[in-house]
Every structure is written in C-alpha cells, then in structure tokens.
Design a protein around this motif. Structure first.
Motif, PDB file in Angstrom:
ATOM      1  N   SER A 185       5.772   9.016   2.027  1.00 54.58           N
ATOM      2  CA  SER A 185       5.832   8.774   0.578  1.00 54.58           C
ATOM      3  C   SER A 185       6.400   7.389   0.330  1.00 54.58           C
ATOM      4  O   SER A 185       7.123   6.849   1.180  1.00 54.58           O
ATOM      5  N   GLY A 186       6.112   6.805  -0.748  1.00 52.51           N
ATOM      6  CA  GLY A 186       6.606   5.485  -1.061  1.00 52.51           C
ATOM      7  C   GLY A 186       5.591   4.417  -0.733  1.00 52.51           C
ATOM      8  O   GLY A 186       4.407   4.695  -0.466  1.00 52.51           O
ATOM      9  N   TRP A 187       6.055   3.166  -0.726  1.00 47.80           N
ATOM     10  CA  TRP A 187       5.161   2.024  -0.579  1.00 47.80           C
ATOM     11  C   TRP A 187       5.594   1.158   0.614  1.00 47.80           C
ATOM     12  O   TRP A 187       6.750   1.100   0.970  1.00 47.80           O
ATOM     13  N   VAL A 188       4.602   0.484   1.211  1.00 51.31           N
ATOM     14  CA  VAL A 188       4.877  -0.372   2.369  1.00 51.31           C
ATOM     15  C   VAL A 188       5.580  -1.657   1.903  1.00 51.31           C
ATOM     16  O   VAL A 188       5.025  -2.403   1.093  1.00 51.31           O
ATOM     17  N   ARG A 189       6.829  -1.864   2.371  1.00 50.52           N
ATOM     18  CA  ARG A 189       7.591  -3.051   2.003  1.00 50.52           C
ATOM     19  C   ARG A 189       7.733  -4.043   3.184  1.00 50.52           C
ATOM     20  O   ARG A 189       8.103  -5.189   2.978  1.00 50.52           O
ATOM     21  N   ASP A 190       7.418  -3.615   4.417  1.00 52.10           N
ATOM     22  CA  ASP A 190       7.527  -4.505   5.577  1.00 52.10           C
ATOM     23  C   ASP A 190       6.664  -3.953   6.686  1.00 52.10           C
ATOM     24  O   ASP A 190       6.397  -2.728   6.721  1.00 52.10           O
ATOM     25  N   MET A 191       6.225  -4.800   7.581  1.00 56.90           N
ATOM     26  CA  MET A 191       5.378  -4.368   8.682  1.00 56.90           C
ATOM     27  C   MET A 191       5.622  -5.271   9.910  1.00 56.90           C
ATOM     28  O   MET A 191       5.985  -6.443   9.789  1.00 56.90           O
ATOM     29  N   ASP A 192       5.439  -4.689  11.087  1.00 59.09           N
ATOM     30  CA  ASP A 192       5.650  -5.404  12.366  1.00 59.09           C
ATOM     31  C   ASP A 192       4.565  -4.973  13.333  1.00 59.09           C
ATOM     32  O   ASP A 192       4.492  -3.776  13.674  1.00 59.09           O
ATOM     33  N   PRO A 193       3.675  -5.930  13.759  1.00 56.72           N
ATOM     34  CA  PRO A 193       3.665  -7.368  13.525  1.00 56.72           C
ATOM     35  C   PRO A 193       3.297  -7.723  12.086  1.00 56.72           C
ATOM     36  O   PRO A 193       2.791  -6.897  11.351  1.00 56.72           O
ATOM     37  N   LYS A 194       3.536  -8.979  11.742  1.00 58.17           N
ATOM     38  CA  LYS A 194       3.247  -9.468  10.415  1.00 58.17           C
ATOM     39  C   LYS A 194       1.756  -9.589  10.215  1.00 58.17           C
ATOM     40  O   LYS A 194       0.974  -9.703  11.169  1.00 58.17           O
ATOM     41  N   PRO A 195       1.306  -9.567   8.975  1.00 57.93           N
ATOM     42  CA  PRO A 195      -0.119  -9.732   8.689  1.00 57.93           C
ATOM     43  C   PRO A 195      -0.648 -11.028   9.293  1.00 57.93           C
ATOM     44  O   PRO A 195       0.015 -12.069   9.255  1.00 57.93           O
ATOM     45  N   GLY A 196      -1.817 -10.989   9.913  1.00 56.99           N
ATOM     46  CA  GLY A 196      -2.445 -12.144  10.527  1.00 56.99           C
ATOM     47  C   GLY A 196      -2.128 -12.316  12.002  1.00 56.99           C
ATOM     48  O   GLY A 196      -2.799 -13.080  12.691  1.00 56.99           O
ATOM     49  N   THR A 197      -1.090 -11.608  12.493  1.00 58.05           N
ATOM     50  CA  THR A 197      -0.756 -11.701  13.904  1.00 58.05           C
ATOM     51  C   THR A 197      -1.803 -10.978  14.727  1.00 58.05           C
ATOM     52  O   THR A 197      -2.276  -9.897  14.349  1.00 58.05           O
ATOM     53  N   ARG A 222       9.413   2.316   1.508  1.00 55.73           N
ATOM     54  CA  ARG A 222      10.525   2.498   0.604  1.00 55.73           C
ATOM     55  C   ARG A 222      10.006   3.114  -0.707  1.00 55.73           C
ATOM     56  O   ARG A 222       8.880   2.852  -1.131  1.00 55.73           O
ATOM     57  N   VAL A 223      10.876   3.884  -1.358  1.00 56.58           N
ATOM     58  CA  VAL A 223      10.532   4.471  -2.665  1.00 56.58           C
ATOM     59  C   VAL A 223      10.843   3.452  -3.747  1.00 56.58           C
ATOM     60  O   VAL A 223      11.923   2.844  -3.738  1.00 56.58           O
ATOM     61  N   VAL A 224       9.906   3.270  -4.616  1.00 56.32           N
ATOM     62  CA  VAL A 224      10.111   2.287  -5.676  1.00 56.32           C
ATOM     63  C   VAL A 224      11.150   2.792  -6.674  1.00 56.32           C
ATOM     64  O   VAL A 224      11.086   3.932  -7.101  1.00 56.32           O
ATOM     65  N   TRP A 247       0.865  -1.180   0.000  1.00 57.02           N
ATOM     66  CA  TRP A 247       0.000   0.000   0.000  1.00 57.02           C
ATOM     67  C   TRP A 247       0.897   1.224   0.000  1.00 57.02           C
ATOM     68  O   TRP A 247       2.069   1.184   0.407  1.00 57.02           O
ATOM     69  N   GLY A 248       0.292   2.325  -0.412  1.00 53.90           N
ATOM     70  CA  GLY A 248       0.984   3.587  -0.209  1.00 53.90           C
ATOM     71  C   GLY A 248       1.104   3.849   1.281  1.00 53.90           C
ATOM     72  O   GLY A 248       0.176   3.556   2.048  1.00 53.90           O
ATOM     73  N   CYS A 249       2.211   4.414   1.665  1.00 55.96           N
ATOM     74  CA  CYS A 249       2.461   4.577   3.098  1.00 55.96           C
ATOM     75  C   CYS A 249       1.395   5.430   3.747  1.00 55.96           C
ATOM     76  O   CYS A 249       0.949   5.165   4.871  1.00 55.96           O
ATOM     77  N   GLY A 250       0.973   6.491   3.101  1.00 50.39           N
ATOM     78  CA  GLY A 250      -0.038   7.358   3.695  1.00 50.39           C
ATOM     79  C   GLY A 250      -1.342   6.638   3.865  1.00 50.39           C
ATOM     80  O   GLY A 250      -2.014   6.742   4.893  1.00 50.39           O
ATOM     81  N   ASP A 251      -1.760   5.880   2.802  1.00 44.37           N
ATOM     82  CA  ASP A 251      -3.028   5.150   2.876  1.00 44.37           C
ATOM     83  C   ASP A 251      -2.954   4.072   3.959  1.00 44.37           C
ATOM     84  O   ASP A 251      -3.918   3.851   4.711  1.00 44.37           O
ATOM     85  N   ALA A 252      -1.821   3.369   4.015  1.00 41.89           N
ATOM     86  CA  ALA A 252      -1.685   2.317   5.012  1.00 41.89           C
ATOM     87  C   ALA A 252      -1.774   2.873   6.426  1.00 41.89           C
ATOM     88  O   ALA A 252      -2.407   2.287   7.321  1.00 41.89           O
ATOM     89  N   LYS A 253      -1.142   4.025   6.649  1.00 43.60           N
ATOM     90  CA  LYS A 253      -1.184   4.620   7.982  1.00 43.60           C
ATOM     91  C   LYS A 253      -2.591   4.979   8.373  1.00 43.60           C
ATOM     92  O   LYS A 253      -3.051   4.706   9.491  1.00 43.60           O
TER      93      LYS A 253
END
Length: 654
Positions: free
Chosen positions: A627-639, A652-654, A602-608
């Motif tokens: 700005s940029g895109w979500v490349r990692d998250m903590d906790p992981k999805p589903g946790t 990170r910027v693509v 996701w876009g970082c702003g939208d994800a936030k």
C-alpha cells in the motif's frame, strides 16, 4: 701473436733501451712493470708515474731530484735505482727487479710471523732505512707494501734466511711536496703515520722509526693497532692514544717485543730511538735475548761443546750497523803466526829424498809420467765439462700444451717452471707462448726453463648486477674490465630509483675487455597514480581518466555484469603512470541488460507488478507492504540492470 688490450704500454720500448714485458702492480701514484734492459740484457723493474701526477711540474722536478738522491744509496737491503727518464710525458724510474713478494703478500698468506721471523725481517728493513737516514733522506711511507721479501740466498725456505729489500725511498716526499698547498693534506698511509705528521706534517728519521714500530706490531699480531670508518679517524688515534702492547692480542709473546713496539711508537718523538740505526741496535739485542731464552728452554740431548763465541759482528753484512771506526782505533790487531822454512826441516828433507828416488828409478820415472798424463787428462776433461759438457741446448717448447711441454723438458733433462700466464687472441689456452731461455740457447743441464702459458682470449662474463644501484654496478663491471653505459630509464612501481632493472647484453654474456654494457635504470614510481575504476560505468571511468591527462582504450568482454560496466583495468589501480599513457578498460557486454524503468510515485502494487513483468526480482521496503506510493528505488531510474536482478522499491503512505 699475443694481443693485450688492457694496457697499451706492454711491449713498448722506453728510450730505445727498456722493453716493457708485463705489469706487476698498480698503486695510487704509479704502475710497476717488468722490463728487459736490451743493452745490458737483464730484467729490471720500471715504475711509471700516472698521468695525473705527470702534469704537475713541481712534482716532476722533485721526483727527478729525489731519484738522483736515492740512486746514490748503495745497500743490499735497498731496492737499487739504475736510471730515470721520461716516456710520452710520463716520468719513470728504472729499478732493481726483486724476484719475490711483498711483506703484505706474506702477511695475507700467514697472517702473522713468529717473533724471531719478525725481528729478522725488521733488522734488514732498519738496516736499509738507516742507510737512507745517514744520507739525510727520510722514507716517509714505511709499510708492508714497500717491503720486498726476495728469495733466500742458496734457495733456503726459511724466512730468517730471506733477503729483505725496502723500496720507494723519496717518492712519498716528492708527492708531499707537490701537494703542499696549505690544506694540511696528510701524505702518508694512515695505518702507519707518525703523530707529528698528522699534527704538523713535518717528518724526520723518528717518523720512520714510528712506522717501523707499527709494521713490527702488525707482523707480530696480524693486524694494525687502529681502525675506523674514515682515514682521518685512524690518523688522529695515533695522536690521541698509545699503541697497545702486541701481547694483548697474541698472549705469550716475549716481553722484549712489547718493549720494542712501545719504544718505537712513543707519541713524543723525543722518546723514540733517534733514527733507524739506533733502533736497529735495540732490535739486534732483543733478537739475541729471544734466541738465548729459547736455547735455555730447549733440552740438550748431547753434551755441550764449545765451538767459539758468537758475536754481533758475526751477523751478515746487510744486518749489521757499520763499524763505528773511532771506537776501535788503538785496539791491537791479532798477531799473525810467522812461518819459518827451517821450522820442520825433517819433513822438507823427506820430500826431497822421495822426489830424488822417483827420478833416479826408471820405474819411478814411468810412474811419474803416467801420473802427469792422468792429471792432464783430468784437467782437460774437467775443463771440457765446465766449459761445454755440462751445457745442453734448450728444447723448443713454444706451441706445445702444458703436459707436452713438461714431458719434453723432462726428457731433455730440464725442469719446466710455469710463470704467470698471459691472455692471447691467437694462441689457444694452456699453450706455451714464451720460454726463457729461448729454444737452442746453451744452458746448464737440469736447470729450469721458465714457460709462459696462454690464458686464451681475454673474456669476462657480464656479472649479475640486476637489482644493484648504479654505483655498485659500475664497481662490479670495472672489476671485470667492462664499460658501463646508462640506457633509457624506465618507471617502476617496485624497483627504487637509480637501481638496475635490466642489462644489455644479458647477464652471463662473455665480452672483451672494454666492451660496453648498457644498464637500464629505474626512474622510480611514475608521477600519476591510476584510480580504481572497476564497477564504474565506462563513461564515468573515461571522464575520470581523461581529466588526469591519460588516454583510454576500451575492450569489451561478455559477462553477467551490467552492460557498459568496467570489469577490469590495465594497469591496475595504484600503479604509477605518466601523462599521455594509455589505460585499457575492459567493459562488460551483456545483451540481457536494460535501463531501470522509472516507477517513482507509482502505487507500490502497480510498480511491483510492472517490474516483475520485466523479469526483475522485486523487494518492497515499507511498513504498509504494497500500500502507498513509491518514494525511492534502488537501482535508480536509468541504471543498467540485468534480467533476474534483485531491485528494491521503498513505499510510503501519503
């Protein structure tokens, strides 16, 4: 009725003659009892051989032969052997009962003796052993336990006046013969064993001399010369080392005592006195030297008066070697003074004249008659007193308590003397069980009445043996006549294997002799170790435990931890468990938790904004901010996460 459960021989009748009354001592080979010879109405001691020895035919045969030999020894310092027999397959000896105590008991009380006392005891010991040597018998086990100190003649409290008796002649020889299997087993008490017995196993009279020298050393110092961790280590010290002088341990001892010990304990038998008789002569000389030295050192408060010469022959017969016989032949006997009737005729004539004058006068005849009457009355009264008047019937004291028995005995003119008590299931504690002489028997006024008090029921408390090994616990329980039994073992993370965890009945419980006590022993730590599961998801934790062969039980508890997370476990991590054991997991129950949404790419702003709308605290990690895109998250999805929980997205910027 008195009940003895500790020894089934008590009360038994041997050969229809000897009634067992009490147990005196128990040793490695035999047990000694007091008994009543119902035929001769006297107290005797009976030594009954243990079952293990009685099954050895060679021992029984040698024991019987040695008993016959010892029975022929007649000496005041030898414990006499009266009879020999067999009871239920157990050989026994009937011996003289010596009222007193052993030299071992005396040394335990006083630790050591004065030189005069020690030599007085040793003289009588050697006198007894010398009799055996002259009969061709070697004792082989001279030690304080086999030396009895009887009550002194005339009731004297002085040890030098006491009568010493030596016991167990020939018994050690019989045991040695039965154990002679070529193994070189040493059949002697190692603290007193002669070097030649250690090296070759051969004993002769000089071996007894060596042992007597060690006993003298112990009487003077209160200790034996050698000690060690193992009996064999002590035995070989007799072979390799000279016995030190007693004065090294007790300064001030007369030099003559050092010389005696050194002479008796030479490692080479040829350098010792040839037998107990030769050593006795040296001991008597040493004793006279010490007495003479003491007399010279003592200040004289009165003028010296010559009352006669003291000779060795003035000693008591039991402390003197027999007369050599031939050495005294030809010696002139002291002349006896002859008396002649006319040597003092004046005195005889005066007596005749006086008698004639008395008979010739009426008043004289009356006085003579009165004198004869008075004399006859004196004889009659004296005879009545000696035959009847000085006797009194013993009062009945059985069934009374101690204080009442003492008071009644004193009122009747007797002295109550309390013997060693006995346990009884029927008679209350401190109540008189038996008396000797029995009630109604005629005894001299003022004499003692021996009373036996009840000790009450024989009970013993279970000792505190928790934390002790099985072997030590068995020793403690056996000491109080209780029977240890192994119960089911238990694993323990803290108690070493073979150690008592618990007892049944509990510590302090009173039991009868022979009652069983169950010991729960530790099996040590269990074979499996519980891992740390706290913080894991319950599914992961279950999989881990079941893979180890363990069972899982789940309990839920409301908490602020994520729903389904393990927050406690029983047993704790590191505990030892067996396969199949159940592990209880406490799992968080949290209704406000939910699965972490997937905002990857996701876009970082939208994800936030999405995460914040779900009431999560969002931290953006990236140099470009939102700005940029979500490349990692903590906790992981589903946790599972909770409302208000802080989460991190990395952009990170693509």
């Amino acid at each position: 009725m008195d009940t003895q459960v500790a020894d089934n021989l008590l009360g038994s009748l041997l050969d229809g003659r000897y009634r067992i009354r009490g147990r005196v001592a128990r040793g490695g080979m035999a047990t000694v009892y007091t008994a009543t010879d119902e035929r001769l109405e006297r107290t005797v001691a009976i030594k009954i051989i243990h079952t293990g020895r009685a099954t050895d035919p060679q021992f029984v045969e040698r024991f019987t032969d040695e008993a016959k030999t010892v029975a022929r020894l007649t000496h005041p310092n030898v414990v006499a052997v009266y009879d020999q027999g067999n009871h239920n397959g157990l050989p026994y000896l009937v011996m003289e009962y010596v009222r007193g105590r052993t030299l071992r008991d005396l040394l335990a009380e006083r630790r050591r003796l004065s030189p005069i006392e020690a030599l007085a005891v040793l003289e009588q010991m050697l006198s007894a052993i010398a009799t055996a040597h002259r009969a061709g018998l070697v004792h082989r086990d001279v030690k304080p336990e086999n030396v009895l100190i009887a009550e002194a003649p005339g009731g004297s409290a002085e040890l030098v006046d006491a009568v010493v008796k030596v016991a167990d002649f020939g018994l050690a020889r019989a045991v040695a013969a039965s154990a002679d299997d070529g193994s070189g087993q040493l059949m002697a008490t190692v603290a007193y064993v002669a070097p030649e017995l250690v090296t070759s196993g051969v004993a002769d009279p000089r071996s007894d001399v060596y042992a007597a020298g060690i006993v003298l050393f112990e009487m003077l110092t209160g200790r034996v010369p050698y000690d060690g961790d193992r009996p064999v280590d002590i035995a070989w010290q007799h072979v390799d080392r000279d016995v030190p002088p007693p004065s090294r341990f007790v300064p001030g001892l007369p030099p003559v005592t050092d010389d005696l010990v050194a002479r008796a304990t030479r490692r080479d038998p040829a350098l010792r006195p040839t037998d107990a008789g030769a050593m006795l002569a040296e001991v008597q000389q040493a004793r006279e030297v010490i007495i003479a030295a003491a007399a010279r050192a003592r200040p004289s408060a009165q003028p010296t008066m010559v009352v006669g010469q003291v000779r060795p022959s003035d000693r008591p017969s039991w402390a003197r070697l027999p007369s050599p016989g031939p050495a005294t032949r030809g010696r002139p006997a002291p002349q006896q003074q002859q008396q002649y009737p006319d040597e003092d005729p004046t005195l005889v004539e005066r007596a005749r004249d006086a008698y004639a004058r008395v008979k010739g006068s009426p008043r004289g005849r009356m006085a003579l008659t009165a004198s004869l009457v008075v004399l006859a009355l004196l004889v009659l009264v004296g005879g009545w007193w000696l035959g009847f008047g000085r006797y009194e019937a013993a009062p009945k004291l059985t069934g009374l308590d101690r204080a009442s028995a003492e008071a009644l005995a004193r009122k009747a003119g007797f002295t109550a003397h309390f013997e060693q008590g006995r346990f009884s299931e029927e008679i209350a504690k401190d109540t008189v069980l038996e008396q000797n002489p029995p009630p109604g028997e005629k005894v001299v006024k003022g004499s003692d009445i021996d009373l036996t008090l009840s000790l009450g029921p024989e009970r013993y408390q279970v000792p505190d043996i928790v934390g002790k090994t099985w072997e030590l616990a068995v020793v403690d329980l056996s000491a109080v006549k209780l029977q240890p039994v192994k119960g089911a073992g238990q694993y323990s993370d803290t108690v070493p294997a073979n150690t008592v965890i618990a007892v049944q009945p509990t510590v302090g419980t009173e039991l009868k002799p022979g009652d069983k006590v169950t010991l729960i022993l530790s099996k040590g730590k269990a074979p499996l170790t519980v891992p740390n599961l706290v913080g894991q998801d319950q599914g992961v934790a279950r999989t881990t435990l079941e893979g180890m062969g363990l069972k899982v039980a789940i309990t839920f508890q409301k908490s602020d931890k994520p729903n389904g997370q393990v927050i406690a476990q029983d047993p704790v991590d590191g505990s030892g468990v067996e396969k199949g054991q159940t592990i209880t997991l406490t799992v968080s129950e949290n209704q406000t938790s939910f699965a972490m949404p997937d905002v990857m790419n996701w876009g970082c702003g939208d994800a936030k904004r999405q995460l914040e709308s779900m009431n999560l605290g969002v931290q953006v990690d990236g140099q470009m901010g939102e700005s940029g895109w979500v490349r990692d998250m903590d906790p992981k999805p589903g946790t599972m996460v909770n409302q208000g929980q802080q989460v991190v997205i990395r952009c990170r910027v693509v």
